[in-house]
Design an enzyme around this catalytic site. Structure first.
Site, short mmCIF file in Angstrom:
data_model
loop_
_atom_site.label_atom_id
_atom_site.label_comp_id
_atom_site.label_asym_id
_atom_site.label_seq_id
_atom_site.Cartn_x
_atom_site.Cartn_y
_atom_site.Cartn_z
N VAL A 262 13.54 18.33 22.48
CA VAL A 262 13.96 17.56 22.02
C VAL A 262 14.15 16.18 22.94
O VAL A 262 15.18 16.34 23.52
CB VAL A 262 14.71 18.05 21.26
CG1 VAL A 262 16.00 16.56 19.96
CG2 VAL A 262 14.83 19.24 20.55
N ASP B 284 20.35 31.74 14.22
CA ASP B 284 20.70 30.77 15.58
C ASP B 284 21.79 30.54 15.61
O ASP B 284 22.09 29.15 16.73
CB ASP B 284 19.22 30.46 16.41
CG ASP B 284 18.88 30.67 18.36
OD1 ASP B 284 20.52 30.80 18.53
OD2 ASP B 284 18.95 29.77 18.29
#
Length: 177
Positions: free
Chosen positions: A2, A112
């Site tokens: 990212v 998550d």
């Protein structure tokens, strides 16, 4: 991976998530990545990072997410000596629950939830990020991407049923985490 990037067409910062080329060669990984983009795109809530664009360019698959300027809850807790003040913790928990309720109403299970996936903006607004392990509880065809015996998520935050079989995870697993 990212990256903080600039969307040149709209002149705004984005969090650009790129599928590594080695994974892009595996059809199942591309399918997972596309699933993440589609699930995240269903979200339109102040406590969930929004998706702006999904695509492929020069062989790279990418998702352009809303860039959330702030600090993740894990880092914030480390700075606070491992604990938050009760009123602060309750405020963040409430905001996370609102984001999760929005996701659950659309059949999206995050799978998550952990402090590093909860980002606090400078204004004190919590945003859920990283739907890389998310699944659509309303679409059984996506279950084929998750194998029995696999463990998905971060061990410290896994619900017991998710630790046994990630296909069993539902909204209660997100709440547990």
């Amino acid at each position: 991976a990212v990256f903080k990037a600039i969307d040149p067409l709209l002149d705004r910062r984005v969090a650009l998530k790129i599928l590594p080329p080695i994974l892009a060669a595996v059809p199942e990984q591309v399918q997972r990545f596309e699933r993440e983009a589609k699930l995240a795109a269903q979200m339109d809530h102040e406590h969930v990072a929004r998706v702006h664009l999904y695509g492929q360019d020069q062989g790279l698959h990418f998702i352009a997410y809303e860039f959330v300027e702030g600090i993740n809850l894990r880092t914030l807790m480390e700075q606070e000596g491992g604990r938050l003040k009760v009123d602060e913790a309750v405020r963040y928990l409430h905001q996370a629950a609102l984001g999760l309720a929005h996701a659950a109403a659309r059949g999206v299970i995050h799978r998550d939830i952990k402090p590093s996936n909860l980002v606090i903006t400078r204004e004190g607004k919590l945003k859920l990020v990283d739907l890389g392990l998310a699944k659509n509880s309303l679409d059984v065809s996506t279950e084929a991407l998750t194998q029995a015996g696999a463990t998905l998520g971060t061990f410290d935050y896994l619900s017991p049923e998710q630790a046994i079989d990630p296909r069993l995870a539902d909204v209660r697993s997100d709440i547990y985490s």
